[in-house]
Motif scaffolding. Structure first.
Motif, PDB file in Angstrom:
ATOM      1  N   UNK A  53       0.845  -1.191   0.000  1.00 21.04           N
ATOM      2  CA  UNK A  53       0.000   0.000   0.000  1.00 21.04           C
ATOM      3  C   UNK A  53       0.881   1.242   0.000  1.00 21.04           C
ATOM      4  N   UNK A  54       1.845   1.283   0.920  1.00 23.17           N
ATOM      5  CA  UNK A  54       2.736   2.437   1.028  1.00 23.17           C
ATOM      6  C   UNK A  54       3.562   2.653  -0.237  1.00 23.17           C
ATOM      7  N   UNK A  55       4.045   1.581  -0.837  1.00 25.17           N
ATOM      8  CA  UNK A  55       4.838   1.692  -2.062  1.00 25.17           C
ATOM      9  C   UNK A  55       4.018   2.347  -3.177  1.00 25.17           C
ATOM     10  N   UNK A  56       2.775   1.897  -3.333  1.00 23.46           N
ATOM     11  CA  UNK A  56       1.905   2.457  -4.371  1.00 23.46           C
ATOM     12  C   UNK A  56       1.616   3.928  -4.107  1.00 23.46           C
ATOM     13  N   UNK A  57       1.396   4.279  -2.852  1.00 20.15           N
ATOM     14  CA  UNK A  57       1.079   5.664  -2.490  1.00 20.15           C
ATOM     15  C   UNK A  57       2.287   6.575  -2.714  1.00 20.15           C
TER      16      UNK A  57
END
Length: 120
Positions: free
Chosen positions: A78-82
């Motif tokens: 999730x964090x990587x995509x954000x």
């Protein structure tokens, strides 16, 4: 502790109400960023970014509840995509933003499904 969980469930219920619309708006902004810009594209983009940020705050405050019993939201993914989306927005590069929105749409669809599952 139970009060905190109840508050988290309530926040996730609100998220489920907005998530489908956010995902739909992301799909529209991708088209606009790929060359079909309208007069209000920048304003529309800002609204989407505000909604994304709100959902991120909800995820950060409810991750324990979202992942209670099993991992429904992979925090690292999730964090990587954000971060990739954030970098593209900061660069003000329409083509890159379109790609990163396309990459983040499934992440937010999964988030919506996870929230629905937890709040049933």
């Amino acid at each position: 502790m139970e009060d905190n969980r109840a508050e988290q469930i309530e926040a996730l219920e609100v998220l489920t109400e907005f998530n489908d619309r956010l995902v739909h708006n992301m799909e529209i902004i991708v088209k606009e960023l790929k060359g079909e810009r309208l007069d209000d594209t920048d304003q529309f983009l800002k609204g989407i970014v505000d909604a994304v940020n709100w959902e991120i705050q909800v995820v950060n405050g409810t991750l324990d509840t979202l992942n209670d019993g099993k991992v429904r939201v992979d925090k690292a993914g999730f964090n990587t995509a954000i971060v990739a989306l954030s970098d593209a927005i900061a660069a003000k590069d329409d083509a890159r933003m379109a790609v990163e929105f396309e990459n983040v749409i499934p992440v937010f669809q999964q988030l919506g499904e996870a929230a629905k599952e937890v709040t049933k």
